[in-house]
Design a protein around this motif. Sequence first.
Motif, PDB file in Angstrom:
ATOM      1  N   GLU A  27       2.295   1.580  -9.725  1.00  0.00           N
ATOM      2  CA  GLU A  27       1.400   1.950 -11.004  1.00  0.00           C
ATOM      3  C   GLU A  27       2.186   2.444 -12.160  1.00  0.00           C
ATOM      4  OE1 GLU A  27      -2.330   4.006 -10.194  1.00  0.00           O
ATOM      5  OE2 GLU A  27      -2.514   3.080  -8.386  1.00  0.00           O
ATOM      6  N   ARG A  28       2.882   3.300 -11.672  1.00  0.00           N
ATOM      7  CA  ARG A  28       3.841   4.166 -12.656  1.00  0.00           C
ATOM      8  C   ARG A  28       5.079   3.592 -13.078  1.00  0.00           C
ATOM      9  NH1 ARG A  28       1.934  10.195 -10.704  1.00  0.00           N
ATOM     10  NH2 ARG A  28      -0.285   9.675 -11.507  1.00  0.00           N
TER      11      ARG A  28
ATOM     12  N   PRO B 132       0.790  -1.179   0.041  1.00  0.00           N
ATOM     13  CA  PRO B 132      -0.154   0.111   0.035  1.00  0.00           C
ATOM     14  C   PRO B 132       0.806   1.282  -0.138  1.00  0.00           C
ATOM     15  CG  PRO B 132      -0.826  -1.535   1.733  1.00  0.00           C
ATOM     16  CD  PRO B 132       0.423  -2.209   1.108  1.00  0.00           C
ATOM     17  N   GLU B 133       2.129   1.430   0.737  1.00  0.00           N
ATOM     18  CA  GLU B 133       2.766   2.343   0.794  1.00  0.00           C
ATOM     19  C   GLU B 133       3.479   2.983  -0.698  1.00  0.00           C
ATOM     20  OE1 GLU B 133       3.074  -0.403   2.395  1.00  0.00           O
ATOM     21  OE2 GLU B 133       4.064  -0.017   4.479  1.00  0.00           O
ATOM     22  N   ILE B 134       3.491   1.759  -1.604  1.00  0.00           N
ATOM     23  CA  ILE B 134       3.929   2.421  -2.660  1.00  0.00           C
ATOM     24  C   ILE B 134       3.162   2.155  -3.874  1.00  0.00           C
ATOM     25  CG2 ILE B 134       6.621   2.122  -2.043  1.00  0.00           C
ATOM     26  CD1 ILE B 134       6.518  -0.854  -3.236  1.00  0.00           C
ATOM     27  N   ASP B 135       1.840   2.200  -3.467  1.00  0.00           N
ATOM     28  CA  ASP B 135       0.810   1.667  -4.826  1.00  0.00           C
ATOM     29  C   ASP B 135       1.132   2.483  -5.909  1.00  0.00           C
ATOM     30  OD1 ASP B 135      -0.307   4.022  -3.596  1.00  0.00           O
ATOM     31  OD2 ASP B 135      -2.097   3.046  -3.095  1.00  0.00           O
ATOM     32  N   LEU B 136       0.927   3.818  -5.727  1.00  0.00           N
ATOM     33  CA  LEU B 136       1.145   4.843  -6.918  1.00  0.00           C
ATOM     34  C   LEU B 136       2.459   4.474  -7.412  1.00  0.00           C
ATOM     35  CD1 LEU B 136      -0.781   6.781  -8.312  1.00  0.00           C
ATOM     36  CD2 LEU B 136       0.455   8.565  -6.664  1.00  0.00           C
ATOM     37  N   THR B 137       3.646   4.462  -6.735  1.00  0.00           N
ATOM     38  CA  THR B 137       4.906   4.129  -7.539  1.00  0.00           C
ATOM     39  C   THR B 137       4.924   3.014  -8.285  1.00  0.00           C
ATOM     40  OG1 THR B 137       5.946   5.158  -5.473  1.00  0.00           O
ATOM     41  CG2 THR B 137       7.297   3.911  -6.869  1.00  0.00           C
TER      42      THR B 137
ATOM     43  N   VAL C 141      -7.176  -0.105 -10.733  1.00  0.00           N
ATOM     44  CA  VAL C 141      -6.489   0.447 -11.898  1.00  0.00           C
ATOM     45  C   VAL C 141      -5.383  -0.550 -12.336  1.00  0.00           C
ATOM     46  CG1 VAL C 141      -4.708   2.287 -12.403  1.00  0.00           C
ATOM     47  CG2 VAL C 141      -6.587   2.948 -10.955  1.00  0.00           C
TER      48      VAL C 141
ATOM     49  N   MET D 197      14.391   0.893  -7.705  1.00  0.00           N
ATOM     50  CA  MET D 197      13.351  -0.304  -7.906  1.00  0.00           C
ATOM     51  C   MET D 197      13.343  -0.709  -9.540  1.00  0.00           C
ATOM     52  SD  MET D 197       9.677   0.221  -5.825  1.00  0.00           S
ATOM     53  CE  MET D 197       9.993   1.212  -4.290  1.00  0.00           C
TER      54      MET D 197
ATOM     55  N   GLU E  98      -7.953   1.330  -4.670  1.00  0.00           N
ATOM     56  CA  GLU E  98      -8.128   1.814  -5.903  1.00  0.00           C
ATOM     57  C   GLU E  98      -6.974   1.335  -6.828  1.00  0.00           C
ATOM     58  OE1 GLU E  98      -8.341   5.893  -5.764  1.00  0.00           O
ATOM     59  OE2 GLU E  98      -8.910   6.357  -7.656  1.00  0.00           O
TER      60      GLU E  98
ATOM     61  N   PHE F 103      11.743   1.292   1.247  1.00  0.00           N
ATOM     62  CA  PHE F 103      11.674   1.395  -0.089  1.00  0.00           C
ATOM     63  C   PHE F 103      12.535   2.227  -0.801  1.00  0.00           C
ATOM     64  CE2 PHE F 103       7.509   0.593   1.652  1.00  0.00           C
ATOM     65  CZ  PHE F 103       7.215  -0.800   1.168  1.00  0.00           C
ATOM     66  N   PRO F 104      13.447   1.654  -1.703  1.00  0.00           N
ATOM     67  CA  PRO F 104      14.383   2.581  -2.520  1.00  0.00           C
ATOM     68  C   PRO F 104      13.599   3.710  -3.394  1.00  0.00           C
ATOM     69  CG  PRO F 104      14.058   0.483  -3.539  1.00  0.00           C
ATOM     70  CD  PRO F 104      13.238   0.489  -2.422  1.00  0.00           C
ATOM     71  N   PRO F 105      14.511   4.807  -3.820  1.00  0.00           N
ATOM     72  CA  PRO F 105      13.985   5.510  -4.960  1.00  0.00           C
ATOM     73  C   PRO F 105      13.471   4.753  -6.014  1.00  0.00           C
ATOM     74  CG  PRO F 105      16.088   6.282  -3.990  1.00  0.00           C
ATOM     75  CD  PRO F 105      15.893   5.008  -3.457  1.00  0.00           C
ATOM     76  N   VAL F 106      12.518   5.283  -6.591  1.00  0.00           N
ATOM     77  CA  VAL F 106      11.780   4.769  -8.112  1.00  0.00           C
ATOM     78  C   VAL F 106      13.013   4.170  -8.819  1.00  0.00           C
ATOM     79  CG1 VAL F 106      10.323   5.090  -9.988  1.00  0.00           C
ATOM     80  CG2 VAL F 106       9.980   6.496  -7.894  1.00  0.00           C
TER      81      VAL F 106
END
Lengths: 293, 270
Positions: free
Chosen positions: B18-19, B11-16, B44, B252, B40, B246-249
């Motif tokens: 997704e993208r 959940p903490e990185i859901d948007l990350t 998506v 990852m 959500e 969590f590391p930077p995008v």
Amino acid sequence: MTMNPWLPPLAYSVWTALVLGVAIGSARRGGKRADRRRLAELDLVEYAFVSGGAARAADVCVLRLLGTGSLHLSRDGQVVAARTPEPGAAPDAPLRVLDEEYGGLPLRELRVRVAASPEIQAIGTALLAAGLVARPDAGPRRVPRWALFATMALGVATAVAGFVRADDGAASARPWVGLLLAVIGIQACLAGLLLLGVFGERVVPTAPTMRRLIRMRRDEAAVDALGAGGVGAVALWGLDRFPDPVVKEIFRRNAPAPGSRDPRSTWCGSTSCASPQGARAGSCGGTADGCGG
Amino acid sequence: MRTAVGIGWRPEIDLTIERLAGVDFVEVIAENVCVEHLPESLRVLRARGVQVIPHGVGLGLAGADRPDPARLARLAEVAGALESPLVSEHLAFVRAGGMEAGHLLPAPMTRDALEVVVENVRIAQDSLPVPLALENPATLLSWPGNEMSEARFLTELVERTGVRLLIDVANLHTERVNHGLDPAAALAELPLEAIEYVHVAGGVERDGLWHDTHAHPVTAPILEVLRMLCALRRPPRVLLERDSDFPPVGEMAAELAAIRAVVTRTAVRS
């Protein structure tokens, strides 16, 4: 050749308006002259601060870190740092605040805490020292808004009464009374108008800063250069201009609650942090309907 | 066959997530998903055609108790809501005598234990609408008196139940450091055709023990175990697990790219 009887009061009104403007401007700058060199060197967060106060500066800090991937923002509005700041390094305010928490922070709380952080508050202090923003504790700020509107209404009434009285001046025992009333009324209106610009707790740019902001806002390339990914536009106009609708909506849903201002902070949003409008407009460009699009 | 590369959805990185480019599928902790309020982000991803695999941590299929029908029903419900192609669980026990361990504990590798697990797996399979895959756990200790290797245990389990496998290469590396296991020998013994997907995760070695933290970068020895596996048989899916810190995008994405590179390079050679 006889002098127009209206000329002295009109000249006096213009002169006092100029003196009032200069005096209030100087009071807002804390008696300092605007540092033009400093004005030319403003960075992204400083532009955000002069445009929208500490709240917008905080938002820009968070958005910039989101853009670089240094923060993770969840759809529920939880923010976690992508990396713990290196020991000894000077991290951005959001990373430092997040480092104090386990498991991140809700965006709403992060925004309040970053706005109140020493890093952001220091920007306000530095900008004030450079004469680029108004004093947050200037006397006129303590005047309630209704009092300024009442002053203007009374000023208009007094001026009108003065003009009417002056019209009948020849027949009066004291012909100067009408002119005096007109001058007092006009001055009251002018003072009210000038002070309206600084009521409440707004961060108000001083005149040179405002001119600089207007020039920046007209220069699309400069706005893009200020901050990538639409962050420059957010700094100058607010979250309404952020191009990412999902992130914008998360910010809108996680706007700081009314009255959520950190009591330790001196500098606040572009409008009062304690007002419902301030909670949104502080960073959303002053729109009535928040940042949603 | 193309190998899908995915990442553990948190959940903490859901948007990350997704993208994040190059995410073919995700895995969710089944116990953390509420069917009535699907996140959500998962909706998506599903709308985008990304597969979502529920990963259970609470069935305790290697325990002496029979799997809880309510837990099984919930797992089935999650799989249905997410239109998942399969669900996964661990070859581990998590409770005994009504007490929750809070950890995935290793099963004794004995004939008796195998009989229990076979029965538990059959019960689970009967309750689930999609295939079940079992994961080899990471362990800090092992039972005395083991009668067979974990690979042998899993092989017999697959033969008798038809259960699918989720092979965690980081856990094989954990076994190598903590118990002297040879990952190559273990992989050679496993029925690789039963593999549905592979886990890759980072960890850290402290005092001679490997801790499968899911909070550190994936190391070269772990990618080497993945390479060994891919050289034997290209898996359908490989998933990167990251649970905290969590590391930077960018990092990852780089870990996903490294996994993809191992799979692709090894497959070309093999």
